[in-house]
Design a protein around this motif. Structure first.
Motif, PDB file in Angstrom:
ATOM      1  N   TYR A  77       0.855  -1.180   0.000  1.00 31.83           N
ATOM      2  CA  TYR A  77       0.000   0.000   0.000  1.00 31.83           C
ATOM      3  C   TYR A  77       0.898   1.239   0.000  1.00 31.83           C
ATOM      4  N   ALA A  78       0.375   2.350  -0.479  1.00 28.01           N
ATOM      5  CA  ALA A  78       1.141   3.597  -0.440  1.00 28.01           C
ATOM      6  C   ALA A  78       1.245   4.056   1.011  1.00 28.01           C
ATOM      7  N   MET A  79       2.469   4.352   1.467  1.00 24.05           N
ATOM      8  CA  MET A  79       2.619   4.789   2.853  1.00 24.05           C
ATOM      9  C   MET A  79       1.953   6.142   3.072  1.00 24.05           C
ATOM     10  N   HIS A  80       2.052   7.045   2.110  1.00 26.24           N
ATOM     11  CA  HIS A  80       1.383   8.343   2.221  1.00 26.24           C
ATOM     12  C   HIS A  80       0.100   8.340   1.381  1.00 26.24           C
ATOM     13  N   HIS A  81       0.255   8.440   0.079  1.00 29.07           N
ATOM     14  CA  HIS A  81      -0.877   8.328  -0.845  1.00 29.07           C
ATOM     15  C   HIS A  81      -0.302   8.003  -2.221  1.00 29.07           C
ATOM     16  N   PRO A  82      -1.113   7.517  -3.143  1.00 27.30           N
ATOM     17  CA  PRO A  82      -0.567   7.037  -4.423  1.00 27.30           C
ATOM     18  C   PRO A  82      -0.064   8.127  -5.353  1.00 27.30           C
ATOM     19  N   PHE A  83      -0.136   9.390  -4.946  1.00 26.66           N
ATOM     20  CA  PHE A  83       0.312  10.491  -5.793  1.00 26.66           C
ATOM     21  C   PHE A  83       1.671  11.033  -5.339  1.00 26.66           C
ATOM     22  N   THR A  84       2.248  10.410  -4.295  1.00 31.59           N
ATOM     23  CA  THR A  84       3.571  10.815  -3.813  1.00 31.59           C
ATOM     24  C   THR A  84       4.640  10.366  -4.797  1.00 31.59           C
ATOM     25  N   SER A  85       5.529  11.255  -5.139  1.00 31.81           N
ATOM     26  CA  SER A  85       6.592  10.920  -6.083  1.00 31.81           C
ATOM     27  C   SER A  85       7.668  10.062  -5.420  1.00 31.81           C
ATOM     28  N   PRO A  86       8.150   9.053  -6.135  1.00 31.65           N
ATOM     29  CA  PRO A  86       9.333   8.334  -5.647  1.00 31.65           C
ATOM     30  C   PRO A  86      10.564   9.225  -5.790  1.00 31.65           C
ATOM     31  N   LYS A  87      11.617   8.909  -5.040  1.00 34.25           N
ATOM     32  CA  LYS A  87      12.900   9.566  -5.272  1.00 34.25           C
ATOM     33  C   LYS A  87      13.379   9.189  -6.671  1.00 34.25           C
ATOM     34  N   LYS A  88      13.946  10.135  -7.395  1.00 34.47           N
ATOM     35  CA  LYS A  88      14.377   9.876  -8.771  1.00 34.47           C
ATOM     36  C   LYS A  88      15.364   8.713  -8.849  1.00 34.47           C
ATOM     37  N   GLU A  89      16.224   8.598  -7.817  1.00 31.60           N
ATOM     38  CA  GLU A  89      17.220   7.534  -7.815  1.00 31.60           C
ATOM     39  C   GLU A  89      16.599   6.146  -7.715  1.00 31.60           C
ATOM     40  N   ASP A  90      15.314   6.083  -7.325  1.00 35.80           N
ATOM     41  CA  ASP A  90      14.664   4.786  -7.102  1.00 35.80           C
ATOM     42  C   ASP A  90      13.649   4.413  -8.188  1.00 35.80           C
ATOM     43  N   TYR A  91      13.568   5.211  -9.254  1.00 30.07           N
ATOM     44  CA  TYR A  91      12.635   4.886 -10.332  1.00 30.07           C
ATOM     45  C   TYR A  91      12.870   3.471 -10.870  1.00 30.07           C
ATOM     46  N   ASP A  92      14.143   3.087 -10.981  1.00 29.25           N
ATOM     47  CA  ASP A  92      14.478   1.813 -11.627  1.00 29.25           C
ATOM     48  C   ASP A  92      14.148   0.595 -10.784  1.00 29.25           C
TER      49      ASP A  92
ATOM     50  N   LEU B  92       4.589   7.767 -15.046  1.00 32.44           N
ATOM     51  CA  LEU B  92       5.000   7.367 -13.701  1.00 32.44           C
ATOM     52  C   LEU B  92       3.786   7.109 -12.819  1.00 32.44           C
ATOM     53  N   GLN B  93       2.746   7.934 -12.977  1.00 33.65           N
ATOM     54  CA  GLN B  93       1.543   7.746 -12.185  1.00 33.65           C
ATOM     55  C   GLN B  93       0.863   6.413 -12.510  1.00 33.65           C
ATOM     56  N   VAL B  94       0.861   6.034 -13.787  1.00 32.42           N
ATOM     57  CA  VAL B  94       0.291   4.748 -14.200  1.00 32.42           C
ATOM     58  C   VAL B  94       1.077   3.595 -13.577  1.00 32.42           C
TER      59      VAL B  94
ATOM     60  N   LEU C 272       1.401  -0.828  -9.513  1.00 26.73           N
ATOM     61  CA  LEU C 272       2.075  -1.420  -8.365  1.00 26.73           C
ATOM     62  C   LEU C 272       1.141  -1.556  -7.166  1.00 26.73           C
ATOM     63  N   LEU C 273       0.150  -0.676  -7.092  1.00 27.61           N
ATOM     64  CA  LEU C 273      -0.802  -0.702  -5.986  1.00 27.61           C
ATOM     65  C   LEU C 273      -2.024  -1.571  -6.282  1.00 27.61           C
ATOM     66  N   GLY C 274      -1.972  -2.301  -7.389  1.00 26.94           N
ATOM     67  CA  GLY C 274      -3.015  -3.276  -7.676  1.00 26.94           C
ATOM     68  C   GLY C 274      -4.170  -2.769  -8.512  1.00 26.94           C
ATOM     69  N   PHE C 275      -4.048  -1.572  -9.071  1.00 31.20           N
ATOM     70  CA  PHE C 275      -5.094  -1.055  -9.942  1.00 31.20           C
ATOM     71  C   PHE C 275      -4.917  -1.623 -11.353  1.00 31.20           C
ATOM     72  N   THR C 276      -5.988  -2.137 -11.923  1.00 29.88           N
ATOM     73  CA  THR C 276      -5.933  -2.476 -13.349  1.00 29.88           C
ATOM     74  C   THR C 276      -5.957  -1.174 -14.141  1.00 29.88           C
ATOM     75  N   GLU C 277      -5.569  -1.247 -15.403  1.00 28.55           N
ATOM     76  CA  GLU C 277      -5.573  -0.047 -16.231  1.00 28.55           C
ATOM     77  C   GLU C 277      -6.980   0.536 -16.314  1.00 28.55           C
ATOM     78  N   GLU C 278      -7.979  -0.361 -16.407  1.00 30.51           N
ATOM     79  CA  GLU C 278      -9.373   0.086 -16.501  1.00 30.51           C
ATOM     80  C   GLU C 278      -9.804   0.792 -15.213  1.00 30.51           C
ATOM     81  N   LYS C 279      -9.423   0.200 -14.064  1.00 29.70           N
ATOM     82  CA  LYS C 279      -9.817   0.782 -12.774  1.00 29.70           C
ATOM     83  C   LYS C 279      -9.140   2.132 -12.559  1.00 29.70           C
ATOM     84  N   ALA C 280      -7.867   2.216 -12.954  1.00 33.87           N
ATOM     85  CA  ALA C 280      -7.150   3.481 -12.811  1.00 33.87           C
ATOM     86  C   ALA C 280      -7.786   4.565 -13.665  1.00 33.87           C
ATOM     87  N   GLN C 281      -8.162   4.214 -14.909  1.00 33.47           N
ATOM     88  CA  GLN C 281      -8.811   5.189 -15.791  1.00 33.47           C
ATOM     89  C   GLN C 281     -10.176   5.595 -15.242  1.00 33.47           C
ATOM     90  N   GLU C 282     -10.882   4.610 -14.688  1.00 36.66           N
ATOM     91  CA  GLU C 282     -12.218   4.887 -14.158  1.00 36.66           C
ATOM     92  C   GLU C 282     -12.169   5.882 -12.997  1.00 36.66           C
TER      93      GLU C 282
END
Length: 294
Positions: free
Chosen positions: A201-216, A251-253, A258-268
């Motif tokens: 689960y997102a520790m803060h919320h799903p719109f929090t940016s990761p550190k750039k060094e950890d994108y990979d 990045l948001q997608v 990663l949080l278990g949203f299907t593409e359809e659910k995320a779009q919805e």
């Protein structure tokens, strides 16, 4: 950027202290990572007005036929200054205190490092006096100090020890209300694992940016990914928190997936946000103070 936000709100915090309390803070607030806060203080909002840091003694106590320690993932200790004279009654009361549901420990081990350099412990039949002395020193203790030890799974035990640390400090009047010790806690985990549902689960919320060094490592090692998030903590109270937000639709997608949203659910649920990012949303972020906590 995160640094810009911290500078602005640190300046505001210093202004408040000067205008309201007449206190000049002509220094940079300390910054510690979430991992260091948890491992040294057992809290993501540590009170640093007093010492009594937590010490990892796992390797030192294992392998001596004390099953409780041998079976534990993590063993940690704090040294309580000048309290080697605690009575058996006081120690029994403290043991019952940590076993309350609000704390959740299964028990408490102690080492008394007496003024005359003798050692007394609740586990002295498993360890020699020399071994107990070494463990006490590893825990930050000197002669006249009391060492308190908890064990179990790492994160729960650190939380338990953090609670015990604050309780001991309250009992010893170490938390002076006229002393202020602000700090920044940074580099929070991006995700937290839930054993019950077996997912992140997102520790803060799903719109929090990761550190750039950890994108990979978002997909390969999500538990190690750090969030571009930060809290201002004063005397064990989180007085404000915030983050740099994701402003890139790709990045948001990835985050939603990663949080278990299907593409359809995320779009919805979030199509307005995902689509808006495609038009070039700027980097953005901030911090909210809790005025009631101030």
């Amino acid at each position: 950027e995160q640094e810009d936000v911290l500078q602005v709100f640190e300046g505001l915090a210093k202004h408040l202290f000067k205008e309201v309390r007449g206190i000049e803070m002509n220094y940079d607030f300390p910054r510690i990572t979430w991992h260091k806060a948890m491992e040294e203080y057992g809290s993501d909002k540590p009170d640093i007005r007093f010492g009594m840091k937590i010490h990892n003694i796992t390797d030192a106590v294992k392998g001596h036929n004390f099953k409780v320690f041998d079976d534990a993932e993590y063993v940690c200790a704090i040294a309580v200054g000048g309290c080697a004279n605690y009575s058996r009654k006081q120690l029994d009361e403290l043991t019952e205190w940590v076993k309350r549901p609000q704390v959740g420990a299964k028990g408490l081990v102690y080492i008394k490092y007496n003024e005359d350099n003798t050692i007394k412990s609740s586990v002295d039949k498993f360890y020699t006096p020399e071994q107990l002395t070494e463990i006490a020193k590893m825990s930050g203790a000197g002669t006249g100090d009391l060492v308190l030890i908890l064990c179990g799974k790492k994160l729960p035990v650190l939380n338990q020890m953090g609670t015990l640390r604050i309780e001991i400090a309250n009992r010893l009047n170490l938390r002076d209300k006229n002393v202020f010790a602000p700090l920044w806690v940074v580099d929070f985990p991006l995700f937290e694992w839930d054993d019950a549902t077996q997912r992140f689960y997102a520790m803060h919320h799903p719109f929090t940016s990761p550190k750039k060094e950890d994108y990979d490592i978002l997909e390969s090692n999500p538990g190690a990914a750090r969030a571009n998030a930060y809290d201002l903590v004063i005397n064990g109270v989180e007085v404000g928190g915030g983050s740099i937000r994701i402003h890139d639709s790709a990045l948001q997608v990835r985050m939603f997936k990663l949080l278990g949203f299907t593409e359809e659910k995320a779009q919805e649920q979030f199509s307005c946000l995902i689509n808006a990012f495609k038009y070039g949303a700027p980097p953005h972020g901030g911090l909210a103070f809790g005025l009631d906590r101030w």
